[in-house]
Design a protein around this motif. Structure first.
Motif, short mmCIF file in Angstrom:
data_model
loop_
_atom_site.label_atom_id
_atom_site.label_comp_id
_atom_site.label_asym_id
_atom_site.label_seq_id
_atom_site.Cartn_x
_atom_site.Cartn_y
_atom_site.Cartn_z
N ASP A 12 0.84 -1.18 0.00
CA ASP A 12 0.00 0.00 0.00
C ASP A 12 0.88 1.24 0.00
O ASP A 12 1.87 1.31 0.72
CB ASP A 12 -0.90 -0.02 1.23
CG ASP A 12 -1.81 1.19 1.30
OD1 ASP A 12 -1.33 2.24 1.78
OD2 ASP A 12 -2.97 1.09 0.88
N GLN A 13 0.53 2.23 -0.81
CA GLN A 13 1.37 3.41 -0.97
C GLN A 13 1.60 4.15 0.34
O GLN A 13 2.70 4.61 0.62
CB GLN A 13 0.72 4.36 -2.00
CG GLN A 13 1.62 5.50 -2.45
CD GLN A 13 2.86 5.03 -3.19
OE1 GLN A 13 2.88 3.94 -3.75
NE2 GLN A 13 3.91 5.84 -3.16
N SER A 14 0.58 4.26 1.16
CA SER A 14 0.73 4.97 2.44
C SER A 14 1.69 4.23 3.36
O SER A 14 2.53 4.83 4.03
CB SER A 14 -0.63 5.12 3.13
OG SER A 14 -1.49 5.93 2.36
N VAL A 15 1.56 2.90 3.41
CA VAL A 15 2.44 2.10 4.25
C VAL A 15 3.87 2.20 3.76
O VAL A 15 4.82 2.30 4.54
CB VAL A 15 1.98 0.62 4.30
CG1 VAL A 15 2.98 -0.24 5.05
CG2 VAL A 15 0.61 0.53 4.96
N LYS A 17 5.26 4.71 2.21
CA LYS A 17 5.77 6.02 2.60
C LYS A 17 6.16 6.04 4.06
O LYS A 17 7.19 6.61 4.44
CB LYS A 17 4.70 7.10 2.33
CG LYS A 17 4.50 7.43 0.86
CD LYS A 17 3.44 8.50 0.71
CE LYS A 17 3.23 8.88 -0.75
NZ LYS A 17 2.17 9.91 -0.90
N ILE A 18 5.34 5.40 4.90
CA ILE A 18 5.62 5.37 6.34
C ILE A 18 6.91 4.60 6.61
O ILE A 18 7.77 5.05 7.37
CB ILE A 18 4.44 4.73 7.10
CG1 ILE A 18 3.21 5.63 7.02
CG2 ILE A 18 4.82 4.47 8.56
CD1 ILE A 18 1.93 4.98 7.51
N ALA A 40 5.72 10.80 10.82
CA ALA A 40 4.46 11.13 10.14
C ALA A 40 4.64 12.33 9.21
O ALA A 40 4.15 12.33 8.08
CB ALA A 40 3.37 11.42 11.18
N ALA A 43 6.58 11.30 6.16
CA ALA A 43 5.80 10.42 5.30
C ALA A 43 4.61 11.14 4.68
O ALA A 43 3.99 10.64 3.73
CB ALA A 43 5.30 9.22 6.10
N VAL A 45 1.79 11.84 6.26
CA VAL A 45 0.54 11.22 6.71
C VAL A 45 0.21 11.71 8.11
O VAL A 45 1.05 12.31 8.79
CB VAL A 45 0.65 9.67 6.72
CG1 VAL A 45 0.99 9.14 5.34
CG2 VAL A 45 1.69 9.20 7.74
N ASN A 46 -1.00 11.44 8.54
CA ASN A 46 -1.41 11.76 9.90
C ASN A 46 -0.83 10.74 10.86
O ASN A 46 -0.75 9.56 10.55
CB ASN A 46 -2.94 11.75 9.98
CG ASN A 46 -3.46 12.28 11.30
OD1 ASN A 46 -3.29 11.64 12.33
ND2 ASN A 46 -4.07 13.45 11.26
N MET A 49 -2.66 7.59 11.45
CA MET A 49 -2.61 6.55 10.43
C MET A 49 -1.52 5.53 10.74
O MET A 49 -1.68 4.33 10.50
CB MET A 49 -2.39 7.15 9.04
CG MET A 49 -2.29 6.09 7.94
SD MET A 49 -2.03 6.77 6.29
CE MET A 49 -3.66 7.44 5.97
N ARG A 53 -2.43 1.76 10.97
CA ARG A 53 -1.96 0.83 9.94
C ARG A 53 -0.85 -0.09 10.42
O ARG A 53 -0.71 -1.22 9.95
CB ARG A 53 -1.46 1.60 8.71
CG ARG A 53 -2.49 2.49 8.05
CD ARG A 53 -3.69 1.69 7.55
NE ARG A 53 -3.34 0.69 6.57
CZ ARG A 53 -3.24 0.92 5.25
NH1 ARG A 53 -3.45 2.13 4.79
NH2 ARG A 53 -2.95 -0.06 4.43
#
Length: 223
Positions: A12-15, A17-18, A40, A43, A45-46, A49, A53
């Motif tokens: 997953d793109q968000s993961v 990035k994290i 955060a 990355a 993101v909040n 998240m 996640r």
């Protein structure tokens, strides 16, 4: 999030990035100095998240390390399949470790921090990932012993020897020009950048050290 969940969602793109941001922060600030807020922000993101996640800071740290080890094991197995002899498989293993390390340059700093701290932040799951790579090395060495091209050797000793050479190469990159100048060598610093010269040398030395003829009979009997 459970370990299986992290593996399931790590594409997953968000993961991604994290994990990328966390790798950078952990490598520069260490586990104790790293903050979820900082990760955060990097990355994009909040903070919530990350907790949702992946989990807390310890879970995130474990996820970063496991992610790299899992990638290395998958790549190593795939590349070894195209090799035939034990010598070629060992060469492939060394080159694969170097490739992964080159792709994740910040990982070497995390490893050094863990060595200095006594591996205090590595949990059982990470050591299990490490053992996967050592088992691959064990299989290569066992095949070499069976075919009479390698002497019996502790796979963990071989693994740590290879890792040590490659990690220290990464860490000494900034001072290589000064080292070469002090050695009074004509070799230009640009000729020794990265792994382009180091990997073949490590491959040659490791394979040569494992040859039965490299050891007196008495030492072979002890091993």
């Amino acid at each position: 999030m459970a370990e299986a969940g992290i593996r399931e969602h790590k594409k997953d793109q968000s993961v991604r990035k994290i994990l990328k941001a966390a790798l950078l922060v952990f490598s520069t600030q260490g586990f104790n100095g790293a903050r979820i807020d900082t990760i955060a922000r990097k990355a994009g993101v909040n903070k919530a998240m990350i907790y949702y996640r992946i989990g807390n800071k310890q879970a995130l740290y474990q996820a970063v390390i496991q992610d790299i080890y899992q990638d290395r094991a998958v790549q190593l197995r795939r590349e070894i399949q195209s090799s035939t002899t034990p010598e070629e498989k060992l060469d492939t293993y060394i080159a694969s470790v170097a490739t992964i390390m080159d792709a994740h340059p910040h990982f070497t700093r995390i490893m050094i921090r863990e060595m200095v701290s006594g591996w205090t932040n590595f949990g059982p799951a990470i050591f299990e990932e490490v053992s996967v790579t050592v088992k691959i090395v064990q299989a290569i060495l066992d095949e070499g012993v069976e075919k009479g091209v390698f002497t019996k050797t502790d796979p963990l000793a071989v693994h740590t020897m290879v890792l040590g050479a490659l990690i220290l190469n990464h860490l000494t990159q900034p001072v290589k020009p000064q080292i070469m100048a002090a050695l009074n060598t004509s070799e230009a610093p640009s000729d020794i950048s990265g792994f382009n010269k180091l990997v073949p040398q490590v491959q040659r030395l490791v394979v040569a050290a494992l040859r039965p003829e490299a050891y007196p009979r008495k030492l072979q009997d002890v091993s």
